[in-house]
Design a protein around this motif. Structure first.
Motif, PDB file in Angstrom:
ATOM      1  N   ASN A   7       0.867  -1.176   0.000  1.00  0.00           N
ATOM      2  CA  ASN A   7       0.000   0.000   0.000  1.00  0.00           C
ATOM      3  C   ASN A   7       0.906   1.228   0.000  1.00  0.00           C
ATOM      4  N   VAL A  54      -2.659  -1.217   4.963  1.00  0.00           N
ATOM      5  CA  VAL A  54      -2.978   0.165   5.347  1.00  0.00           C
ATOM      6  C   VAL A  54      -2.507   0.441   6.778  1.00  0.00           C
ATOM      7  N   LYS A  55      -2.712  -0.511   7.686  1.00  0.00           N
ATOM      8  CA  LYS A  55      -2.261  -0.341   9.072  1.00  0.00           C
ATOM      9  C   LYS A  55      -0.750  -0.161   9.134  1.00  0.00           C
ATOM     10  N   GLU A  59      -9.512  -8.305   1.250  1.00  0.00           N
ATOM     11  CA  GLU A  59      -9.922  -7.108   1.986  1.00  0.00           C
ATOM     12  C   GLU A  59      -9.130  -6.961   3.280  1.00  0.00           C
ATOM     13  N   ILE A  60      -8.933  -8.073   3.973  1.00  0.00           N
ATOM     14  CA  ILE A  60      -8.166  -8.024   5.224  1.00  0.00           C
ATOM     15  C   ILE A  60      -6.702  -7.739   4.937  1.00  0.00           C
ATOM     16  N   ASN A  66      -2.668  -5.052  15.678  1.00  0.00           N
ATOM     17  CA  ASN A  66      -4.060  -5.338  16.032  1.00  0.00           C
ATOM     18  C   ASN A  66      -4.317  -5.260  17.529  1.00  0.00           C
ATOM     19  N   GLN A 116       0.064   3.322   7.954  1.00  0.00           N
ATOM     20  CA  GLN A 116      -0.220   4.317   8.994  1.00  0.00           C
ATOM     21  C   GLN A 116       0.878   4.340  10.046  1.00  0.00           C
ATOM     22  N   SER A 133       1.773  -6.289   3.445  1.00  0.00           N
ATOM     23  CA  SER A 133       1.237  -7.513   4.047  1.00  0.00           C
ATOM     24  C   SER A 133       1.447  -8.660   3.064  1.00  0.00           C
ATOM     25  N   GLU A 179      -6.408  -4.104   4.421  1.00  0.00           N
ATOM     26  CA  GLU A 179      -6.479  -3.406   5.709  1.00  0.00           C
ATOM     27  C   GLU A 179      -5.158  -3.519   6.467  1.00  0.00           C
ATOM     28  N   GLN A 180      -4.556  -4.700   6.409  1.00  0.00           N
ATOM     29  CA  GLN A 180      -3.279  -4.896   7.105  1.00  0.00           C
ATOM     30  C   GLN A 180      -2.185  -4.020   6.499  1.00  0.00           C
TER      31      GLN A 180
END
Length: 590
Positions: free
Chosen positions: A187, A297-298, A290-291, A319, A301, A280, A294-295
């Motif tokens: 990402n 993106v985390k 999708e997960i 998490n 961040q 990820s 999200e991973q």
């Protein structure tokens, strides 16, 4: 079947003609021999060979690596580098060109043959994957009025994300050579994007976004395993790359950062930007797209919180939420207490001697038994331990614990068992490593000849001369040295014979389904044969089937380890397994 056409770029005419003669004898066709980088580029402008053998140290204004980079802009032709030099800078520059092979002179004919076969096979596979992806994108674009493509960048958009993901996952399962094991998800978020955009008008802004997209897409398309670039938002791109090894993802991430830091020229504006990248992995982190997004993106961040312009791998520590909903606890904070809380554990996977069909030793494997996340494998936290300064106490604990356990087995009558311990790059570079090892051997009373230290190629290619001296010093104690994961890095046996190895471990990617994979079979046979000529014992990793075992027995492999015999076990289970395998072996003899 038509012959493979090869271009040789070599300024030593005698060497070039000798190589050409050997290739012709082996059934290849040498299109041409040129002696400079510019001559090679001129030739590629009008011709399309199937493969290029490129000497790095050629005469002229540009060397072989620069030549390869320029050729990549003209045509996608697999390139194998041939060189007498293997310093760190040369290896790093060569790896950035997306080359398909790297042989250190002097190399044996069999090494050249195996490298050519493997390179052509890898290139063919990647070409098929890339063409299928492009055809699929075009099909969706024409059938659905471009709803799957970003109109500005012509890259797939988020609507095409799942289709791209499904296709790449299918490429893993259909990979005959089993080189591709996972998919890395990058990402990529452009830092300070809105601030930069405020300085541009709408036309300039569009040009800027298109240039970012083109720069990213060109880089991704030139990788050994070609991936796909997706434009999610103005300042956000998503890249999926199939990989053979997870460690490559961090290198690719850094190269993307370096690429984006190069100046952009939009009219009279000179623009410099940085990015934050989160990564990820499928299937290691999750199997749902999708997960995985999200991973990633985390992780992005987290990279932004650290100041941006950096690459961050996803970890499950992201998490973890504190009870008071403050910042997520980091893996580093958890690791600081893992030793004192006795959360670190060692598991042991047996190695089987194929001459005796008995257990000859075990490899110690580090696990973190996290109270909430469960058991975490070492590859998930070793890099964090190294960055935070925790690798020294963790490494010292592993060395002490494994040697102590080996001595316990010896006291119980299993004095033939050897213990293999992996050394990280950080551990190997410690100035007091020799003192640590001697102290542990003294404290545990373990015979040094029962200890095997395992290192990977990537550790050893950094400062080769010093590493050779360090290994010779360690071997004076009687300790054995093993080269781990052979075949996945830069090295050739001609180059590695400088090191005082005792064992060579063939990576599991070459062993899987080897009885049905002609290329891997040839490579493995040659590795075993040449290793024996260098007086090295060979260990095959990842043996899972009787067919794989039979192949390795036929070709005189010395030792094997893998799930066919046993998964990694707790120390208390090793003794019973040793006796079980011994009883089974005696029963077969009767």
């Amino acid at each position: 079947m038509s012959k493979i056409n090869i271009l040789i770029v070599e300024d030593e005419l005698i060497i070039a003609k000798n190589t050409a003669k050997k290739l012709e004898k082996s059934g290849y066709h040498v299109d041409k021999i040129v002696s400079s980088g510019q001559a090679a580029i001129d030739y590629i402008n009008t011709n399309q060979p199937d493969l290029i053998l490129m000497d790095i140290a050629i005469k002229g204004e540009i060397d072989g690596i620069e030549t390869a980079a320029k050729i990549k802009l003209i045509s996608d032709i697999p390139i194998i580098f041939l060189t007498a030099y293997a310093n760190d800078e040369t290896l790093e520059r060569a790896s950035q060109t997306g080359c398909y092979g790297y042989l250190i002179k002097p190399f044996r004919d069999r090494e050249l043959q195996a490298t050519i076969k493997m390179s052509l096979s890898k290139y063919k596979e990647q070409s098929v994957i890339q063409k299928s992806l492009q055809d699929t994108i075009k099909e969706y674009s024409s059938n659905f009025d471009n709803i799957y493509v970003n109109n500005l960048t012509n890259l797939p958009n988020k609507l095409f994300l799942r289709d791209s993901f499904d296709y790449l996952i299918s490429s893993l399962s259909n990979d005959d050579e089993q080189e591709l094991k996972l998919v890395a998800f990058f990402n990529i978020h452009i830092d300070r994007f809105s601030k930069i955009n405020n300085c541009l008008d709408s036309t300039q802004k569009n040009i800027f976004i298109k240039e970012i997209a083109e720069r990213l897409n060109q880089y991704i398309n030139n990788l050994s395993f070609q991936g796909i670039t997706i434009h999610l938002q103005e300042d956000n791109f998503f890249v999926m790359i199939p990989l053979d090894r997870q460690i490559k993802a961090s290198r690719y991430g850094q190269e993307i950062l370096d690429l984006l830091q190069q100046a952009f020229y939009i009219d009279y504006h000179e623009i410099f930007l940085s990015a934050s990248i989160g990564i990820s992995f499928y299937p290691n982190d999750h199997q749902d797209i999708e997960i995985l997004l999200e991973q990633a993106v985390k992780a992005t961040q987290y990279a932004q919180k650290q100041g941006g312009n950096r690459c961050q791998l996803f970890t499950f520590a992201f998490n973890i939420k504190s009870s008071q909903a403050t910042e997520s606890l980091t893996m580093e904070a958890q690791l600081h207490h893992a030793l004192e809380k006795k959360e670190l554990e060692l598991y042991y996977q047996p190695k089987i001697d194929l001459q005796t069909n008995l257990v000859a030793g075990t490899e110690a494997l580090l696990r973190w038994n996290h109270p909430t996340l469960g058991r975490i494998p070492a590859e998930k936290f070793i890099s964090i331990a190294e960055e935070s300064g925790l690798m020294k106490p963790i490494g010292a604990w592993v060395l002490q614990e494994a040697c102590q356990q080996a001595q316990i087995w010896h006291d119980e009558g299993l004095d033939f068992l050897k213990i293999g311990i992996n050394l990280s790059g950080f551990q190997f570079k410690q100035t007091d490593l020799f003192h640590q090892i001697t102290q542990v051997l003294f404290n545990t009373s373990l015979n040094p000849q029962s200890l095997e230290l395992e290192l990977t190629e990537t550790i050893l290619v950094d400062n080769i001369k010093a590493n050779i001296q360090r290994l010779h010093l360690i071997k004076k104690l009687g300790i054995q040295i093993a080269l781990d994961d052979f075949g996945t890095g830069y090295a050739s046996l001609g180059y590695l014979q400088q090191f005082p190895f005792d064992l060579l471990k063939i990576d599991a990617c070459f062993i899987h389904n080897i009885h049905n994979n002609e290329i891997n079979a040839v490579i493995t046979q040659n590795i075993i044969r040449m290793a024996h000529q260098l007086n090295l014992k060979v260990v095959a990793e990842g043996v899972e089937t009787e067919a794989e075992l039979k192949f390795l027995q036929t070709h005189k492999c010395d030792l094997v380890q893998g799930f066919l015999y046993s998964r990694p076990l707790e120390a208390s289970q090793i003794k019973s397994l040793v006796h079980k395998i011994a009883n089974s072996s005696r029963a077969r003899i009767k």
